[in-house]
Design an enzyme around this catalytic site. Structure first.
Site, PDB file in Angstrom:
ATOM      1  N   LEU A  51      87.063  72.631  17.455  1.00 42.38           N
ATOM      2  CA  LEU A  51      87.248  71.238  16.611  1.00 42.38           C
ATOM      3  C   LEU A  51      85.962  71.725  14.782  1.00 42.38           C
ATOM      4  CD1 LEU A  51      88.872  69.111  15.740  1.00 42.38           C
ATOM      5  CD2 LEU A  51      87.225  67.636  15.795  1.00 42.38           C
ATOM      6  N   ASN A  83      84.733  62.258  19.961  1.00 42.89           N
ATOM      7  CA  ASN A  83      85.952  61.066  20.551  1.00 42.89           C
ATOM      8  C   ASN A  83      84.879  60.023  21.258  1.00 42.89           C
ATOM      9  OD1 ASN A  83      87.832  62.898  20.488  1.00 42.89           O
ATOM     10  ND2 ASN A  83      87.656  64.179  22.382  1.00 42.89           N
ATOM     11  N   ALA A 111      92.906  70.928  19.116  1.00 41.18           N
ATOM     12  CA  ALA A 111      92.474  72.968  18.749  1.00 41.18           C
ATOM     13  C   ALA A 111      91.812  72.739  20.503  1.00 41.18           C
ATOM     14  CB  ALA A 111      91.291  72.661  17.904  1.00 41.18           C
ATOM     15  N   LYS A 118      92.178  54.911  18.488  1.00 42.49           N
ATOM     16  CA  LYS A 118      92.775  55.293  19.086  1.00 42.49           C
ATOM     17  C   LYS A 118      92.099  55.605  20.709  1.00 42.49           C
ATOM     18  CE  LYS A 118      91.944  60.591  18.735  1.00 42.49           C
ATOM     19  NZ  LYS A 118      90.330  61.585  18.393  1.00 42.49           N
ATOM     20  N   ASN A 135      93.259  56.473  24.376  1.00 41.86           N
ATOM     21  CA  ASN A 135      92.178  57.730  25.199  1.00 41.86           C
ATOM     22  C   ASN A 135      92.336  56.721  26.865  1.00 41.86           C
ATOM     23  OD1 ASN A 135      90.170  58.777  22.609  1.00 41.86           O
ATOM     24  ND2 ASN A 135      92.507  60.191  23.510  1.00 41.86           N
ATOM     25  N   ASN A 161      92.877  59.233  29.333  1.00 43.78           N
ATOM     26  CA  ASN A 161      92.151  59.792  30.500  1.00 43.78           C
ATOM     27  C   ASN A 161      92.089  59.580  31.604  1.00 43.78           C
ATOM     28  OD1 ASN A 161      92.928  60.550  27.126  1.00 43.78           O
ATOM     29  ND2 ASN A 161      90.883  61.535  26.726  1.00 43.78           N
ATOM     30  N   SER A 215      91.641  65.871  27.588  1.00 44.61           N
ATOM     31  CA  SER A 215      90.627  66.646  26.778  1.00 44.61           C
ATOM     32  C   SER A 215      89.835  65.832  28.263  1.00 44.61           C
ATOM     33  CB  SER A 215      90.301  66.242  25.770  1.00 44.61           C
ATOM     34  OG  SER A 215      89.953  64.600  26.027  1.00 44.61           O
TER      35      SER A 215
HETATM   36  O1  PAF Z   1      92.180  63.676  24.613  1.00 44.51           O
HETATM   37  C1  PAF Z   1      92.989  63.679  24.557  1.00 44.51           C
HETATM   38  O2  PAF Z   1      93.427  64.410  25.265  1.00 44.51           O
HETATM   39  C2  PAF Z   1      94.069  62.978  23.295  1.00 44.51           C
HETATM   40  O3  PAF Z   1      93.690  62.215  22.456  1.00 44.51           O
HETATM   41  C3  PAF Z   1      95.152  62.478  23.730  1.00 44.51           C
HETATM   42  C4  PAF Z   1      95.838  61.633  23.282  1.00 44.51           C
HETATM   43  C5  PAF Z   1      94.883  61.518  25.284  1.00 44.51           C
HETATM   44  C6  PAF Z   1      96.560  63.382  24.321  1.00 44.51           C
HETATM   45  O4  PAF Z   1      96.220  64.155  25.589  1.00 44.51           O
END
Ligand code: PAF
Length: 316
Positions: free
Chosen positions: A24, A114, A140, A196, A200, A204, A268
């Site tokens: 990033l 994040n 990115a 957000k 996540n 995630n 991520s």
């Molecule tokens: O953290 C991530 O990877 C992204 O925010 C998300 C929305 C889960 C998409 O891969």
């Protein structure tokens, strides 16, 4: 650097400094005008003596590729006007602790981490520094050390976390807009961060535990067993935190809409797991669990996901 072109509302030289030269940080450095941006060396990182810049290839979203060379900041010669912090959530306090004493006290700091928890910790630790948070959907990655890819064109919202940052918001947004990326002021950045975080928290950890792409969680028995209770827990914590109330069903719809629209993506957190890096679970489901415990809410599914992700890697 001369003060020519510097925004009069911002302190310093007009230069934007970036702390955190990961994907990033390199994305922003590659889009901001050359000569107006510099990386800050991490005190524990080895910047070879005599090496004055960092060079890499940036593949822009339009497919074009360019060579980027970004100098390392000499803050005594060029005090920056804005600091972007693009470190991992868990590294942020330590990174700022060793960096901020050398930088102007009136310089706004924009946190790109994040999840939640690290931004609030910074605002509490440095209440006199103007602190802002950013929530971005820019994507990115770094497929190899010398190459950064702008994989997803998104938008970025920036808003104040401390009162003294409010009057600087439009100047900071204007400075970032010089990148050509889409940047908007947001007066309620906490709500953006929660919006957000909710997504996540529902995607995630499942992808990291199941070792699968985002879309594959939707039919997995482990996800189907826990997602209902997870959304109930998140809804209760959101309501207790005074954010925009959301029903558990609405939370689940949001999570599943994003899981479907990013179905082929490696999240991520799964990517961190695959690369053996510390995950950001403590700032996602771990944060929901911490806030829930403060309010006396049952957060056992968030706790369970946090513990299981910690167990995946010795250092996570
Ligand atoms: O953290 C991530 O990877 C992204 O925010 C998300 C929305 C889960 C998409 O891969």
């Amino acid at each position: 650097m001369s003060r020519h072109g510097a925004n009069p509302l911002l302190p310093g030289s007009g230069l934007i400094a970036i702390l955190g030269a990961g994907s990033l940080g390199r994305l922003w450095a590659g889009y901001l005008p050359a000569g107006k941006v510099a990386f800050i060396p991490r005190h524990n990182a080895t910047v070879d003596a005599g090496v004055e810049s960092l060079s890499y290839r940036l593949q822009r979203f339009d497919g074009s590729a360019l060579s980027v060379t970004v100098p390392w900041l000499d803050s005594s010669a060029t005090p920056p006007s804005v600091l972007l912090v693009t470190t991992k959530a868990g590294d942020t306090l330590d990174a700022l602790q060793s960096t901020l004493p050398d930088l102007p006290p009136a310089m706004p700091v924009v946190l790109f981490q994040n999840g939640m928890g690290s931004q609030q910790a910074v605002a509490e630790r440095w209440p006199h520094q103007p602190i802002l948070a950013a929530s971005t959907t820019e994507g990115a990655n770094r497929p190899e050390p010398g190459r950064t890819v702008h994989a997803g064109k998104g938008e970025t919202w920036v808003g104040p976390l401390t009162d003294n940052a409010t009057s600087l918001l439009s100047a900071v947004v204007q400075a970032l807009t010089a990148s050509g990326l889409r940047v908007h002021p947001e007066t309620n950045i906490q709500q953006r961060l929660w919006d957000k975080l909710v997504i996540n928290a529902g995607i995630n950890a499942f992808t990291a535990l199941l070792n699968c792409r985002n879309g594959d969680i939707l039919t997995h028995p482990f996800y189907l067993e826990y997602i209902g209770t997870l959304c109930t827990e998140i809804a209760a914590v959101l309501a207790a935190e005074g954010g925009q109330p959301l029903a558990p069903e609405a939370i689940r719809r949001r999570i599943e809409t994003v899981a479907r629209s990013t179905s082929e993506n490696t999240s991520s957190m799964l990517s961190d797991r695959q690369q053996g890096r510390t995950t950001e679970i403590d700032f996602i489901n771990g944060y929901v669990a911490r806030r829930g415990r403060v309010h006396g809410i049952d957060v056992s599914v968030n706790q369970m996901l946090t513990q299981r992700v910690h167990q995946l890697l010795p250092h996570s």
